[in-house]
Design a protein around this motif. Structure first.
Motif, mmCIF file in Angstrom:
data_model
loop_
_atom_site.group_PDB
_atom_site.id
_atom_site.type_symbol
_atom_site.label_atom_id
_atom_site.label_comp_id
_atom_site.label_asym_id
_atom_site.label_seq_id
_atom_site.Cartn_x
_atom_site.Cartn_y
_atom_site.Cartn_z
ATOM 1 N N ASN A 218 1.039 -1.210 -0.069
ATOM 2 C CA ASN A 218 -0.147 -0.230 0.186
ATOM 3 C C ASN A 218 0.949 1.100 0.006
ATOM 4 O O ASN A 218 2.125 1.102 0.119
ATOM 5 C CB ASN A 218 -0.759 0.037 1.199
ATOM 6 N N CYS A 247 -3.667 -2.675 -2.328
ATOM 7 C CA CYS A 247 -4.124 -1.227 -2.301
ATOM 8 C C CYS A 247 -3.318 -0.426 -3.512
ATOM 9 O O CYS A 247 -3.587 -0.639 -4.532
ATOM 10 C CB CYS A 247 -4.016 -0.688 -1.148
ATOM 11 N N GLN A 251 -3.219 -0.946 -7.593
ATOM 12 C CA GLN A 251 -3.293 0.074 -8.720
ATOM 13 C C GLN A 251 -1.910 -0.048 -9.510
ATOM 14 O O GLN A 251 -1.955 0.200 -10.629
ATOM 15 C CB GLN A 251 -3.421 1.411 -7.872
HETATM 16 N N1 LIG Z 1 -4.272 2.269 1.253
HETATM 17 C C1 LIG Z 1 -3.606 2.611 0.098
HETATM 18 O O1 LIG Z 1 -2.490 1.961 -0.588
HETATM 19 C C2 LIG Z 1 -4.087 3.653 -0.872
HETATM 20 C C3 LIG Z 1 -3.481 3.844 -2.478
HETATM 21 C C4 LIG Z 1 -3.639 5.087 -2.923
HETATM 22 N N2 LIG Z 1 -2.880 6.310 -2.403
HETATM 23 C C5 LIG Z 1 -5.192 5.517 -2.868
HETATM 24 O O2 LIG Z 1 -5.475 6.554 -1.979
HETATM 25 O O3 LIG Z 1 -6.158 4.948 -3.678
#
Ligand SMILES: NC(=O)CC[C@H](N)C(=O)O
Length: 361
Positions: A218, A247, A251
Motif C-alpha cells: 500500500n 491497495c 493500482q
Molecule cells: N492504502 C493505499 O494503498 C492507498 C492507495 C492510494 N494512495 C489511494 O488512495 O487510492
C-alpha cells in the motif's frame, strides 16, 4: 481551550477547539467511518498529506498504547510515526481508559506536531464530502493561515518509503516486499508464515534480486507518481514468479499491466466495505483506505477483476488469467478491521510453492 478553524476549498468554515499540536496545516480532507483503530489509522503511511475526519462520535477514550518492538518492527503501530496531516473529530476525550494505554491521543499528536480539531459536526461534514467529493482543506490555528495544497501532486511514496534494504525472517520462501509505504501488519502477516522478507525502497530495481515471490505494498497519493516501480514491475510481469499487491500495489499492478486508474469521488475508508469474489456469490467484509481505483474497462484481455465493491461496483482487485499475479484494493492484513481475508497471504504463498516446484533444481 484554543479555538481553531477547519476551512474547505468550497468556502466552508467550521469553528472548533484545538487538541494535539496548536499549528496550521493544509491537505486533502477525507473521511473514515471506522469506529475504532485510530492508533492504526494515524500511523498508516497511506494517509500522508490527508486531513482525516472520523465519523465515529467519540475519539480518544481508549488512549494510545505504548510502543513494543518485534523483529525490529512495531508490534502495535502501522509505521514508526503519525502520517496524517491533521485530525477532525466530533467529541475528543482527553480522559482515557484501557489496559494498554500509555498516553492520551492529544499528547501523542503533540509529539509529532499534528493538529487536531474537535467540536465539529463530522457527520454533516461527511455528507458534504460525499456530495462534493474529497476536498482540499486546512486547519488554521492562531490566525496563521496556510495556502491550500493538493498532496496528490507530490510524490508522497518517495517521502514515506525507506531509504535502504532490510531483511527479516528466516523462512523458506524469499519474498521481495516493495515498500511504497507499507503497513507494518503486512510485514507481520509475512513473518507469521514461512518467509524470508527482503524489504526494498519503492524505486529499487528488485528485478536484479534472487527471489521466489514479489509483494507490492500500500502507499499514499496518486499511483501514477510511482513511475520507477511501474517500470520495474513491467519487467516482473514478463516472468512467471508470483506477484501479490495490496491497495496502491493493486493500482500499480493495473498500471503496469497497461490499464488505467482514476480518482474516486470520495474514496473508501472504513472497516465494513463489502466485496464480492468474481464468479461466486461470496461476499467478504473488508478494511479499506483508498481514494483511487483501477478502471476495469481499461484492463488488457488477459486481466480480470478479482473482487468487486458491492457498494459502488468499483474494482477491488485484479488477476491475470493464467499467471500467478493477483491483487486486492482492500486490506487483507486489516489492522484495524476484519481479518476475514488474511487467507490471501496463504494463497500467495501457495502460488510461490507451486512456482518453485516446477523450477529446475
Ligand atoms: N492504502 C493505499 O494503498 C492507498 C492507495 C492510494 N494512495 C489511494 O488512495 O487510492
Amino acid at each position: 481551550m484554543n479555538q481553531v478553524k477547519l476551512i474547505l476549498e468550497d468556502g466552508t468554515e467550521i469553528q472548533g477547539e484545538s487538541f494535539g499540536a496548536l499549528t496550521s496545516v493544509a491537505g486533502e480532507v477525507v473521511f473514515s467511518t471506522a469506529m475504532t483503530g485510530y492508533p492504526e489509522n494515524l500511523t498508516d503511511p497511506s494517509f500522508a498529506g490527508q486531513i482525516l475526519v472520523l465519523t465515529t462520535p467519540m475519539v480518544g477514550n481508549y488512549g494510545v498504547p505504548g510502543e513494543e518492538l518485534y523483529e525490529s518492527i512495531s508490534r502495535i503501530f502501522e509505521s514508526d510515526k503519525i502520517h496524517i496531516a491533521g485530525l477532525v473529530v466530533s467529541y475528543y476525550s482527553e480522559e482515557h481508559s484501557h489496559w494498554h494505554a500509555a498516553k492520551s491521543l492529544g499528547d501523542w499528536l503533540k509529539e509529532y506536531n499534528i493538529p487536531g480539531i474537535f467540536g465539529v459536526d463530522t457527520r454533516m461534514l461527511t455528507k458534504k464530502l460525499r456530495e462534493k467529493g474529497a476536498m482540499l482543506g486546512k486547519i488554521v490555528a492562531d490566525g496563521q493561515d496556510v495556502p491550500f495544497h493538493d498532496p496528490n501532486l507530490d510524490n508522497l511514496v518517495a517521502q514515506v518509503s525507506p531509504a535502504g534494504v532490510q531483511h527479516y525472517g528466516h523462512g523458506q520462501h524469499k519474498i521481495v516486499l516493495v515498500d511504497c509505504g507499507t503497513k507494518t501488519n503486512i510485514i507481520r502477516c509475512f513473518l507469521e508464515r514461512d518467509v524470508e522478507l527482503i524489504r526494498v525502497p519503492w524505486d529499487y530495481d528488485f528485478t536484479q534480486l534472487d527471489y521466489d515471490g514479489l509483494f507490492l505494498s500500500n502507499g499514499p497519493g496518486d499511483p501514477k507518481m510511482c513511475e520507477a516501480t511501474i517500470r520495474h514491475l513491467q519487467k516482473a510481469l514478463q516472468q512467471d514468479k508470483p506477484i501479490f499487491g495490496i491497495c496502491l500495489g493493486s493500482q500499480l499492478m493495473g498500471l503496469a499491466a497497461g490499464g488505467d486508474t482514476f480518482k474516486l469521488k470520495y474514496g473508501h475508508r472504513s472497516h465494513n466495505q463489502p466485496v464480492k469474489l468474481t464468479g461466486t456469490q461470496h461476499c467478504y467484509i473488508t478494511s479499506q483506505n483508498h481514494g483511487f481505483a483501477v478502471d476495469t474497462e481499461t484492463l488488457p484481455a488477459e486481466w480480470n477483476m478479482l473482487f468487486e465493491n458491492l457498494n459502488d461496483g468499483t474494482c477491488e482487485g485484479i488477476k491475470h488469467v493464467s499467471k500467478p499475479f493477483f491483487s486486492t484494493q482492500f486490506h487483507p492484513e486489516a489492522a484495524g478491521g476484519p481479518q476475514d481475508t488474511e487467507f490471501l497471504f496463504d494463497d500467495f504463498l501457495e502460488a510461490v510453492v507451486k512456482y518453485k516446484e516446477v523450477q529446475p533444481k
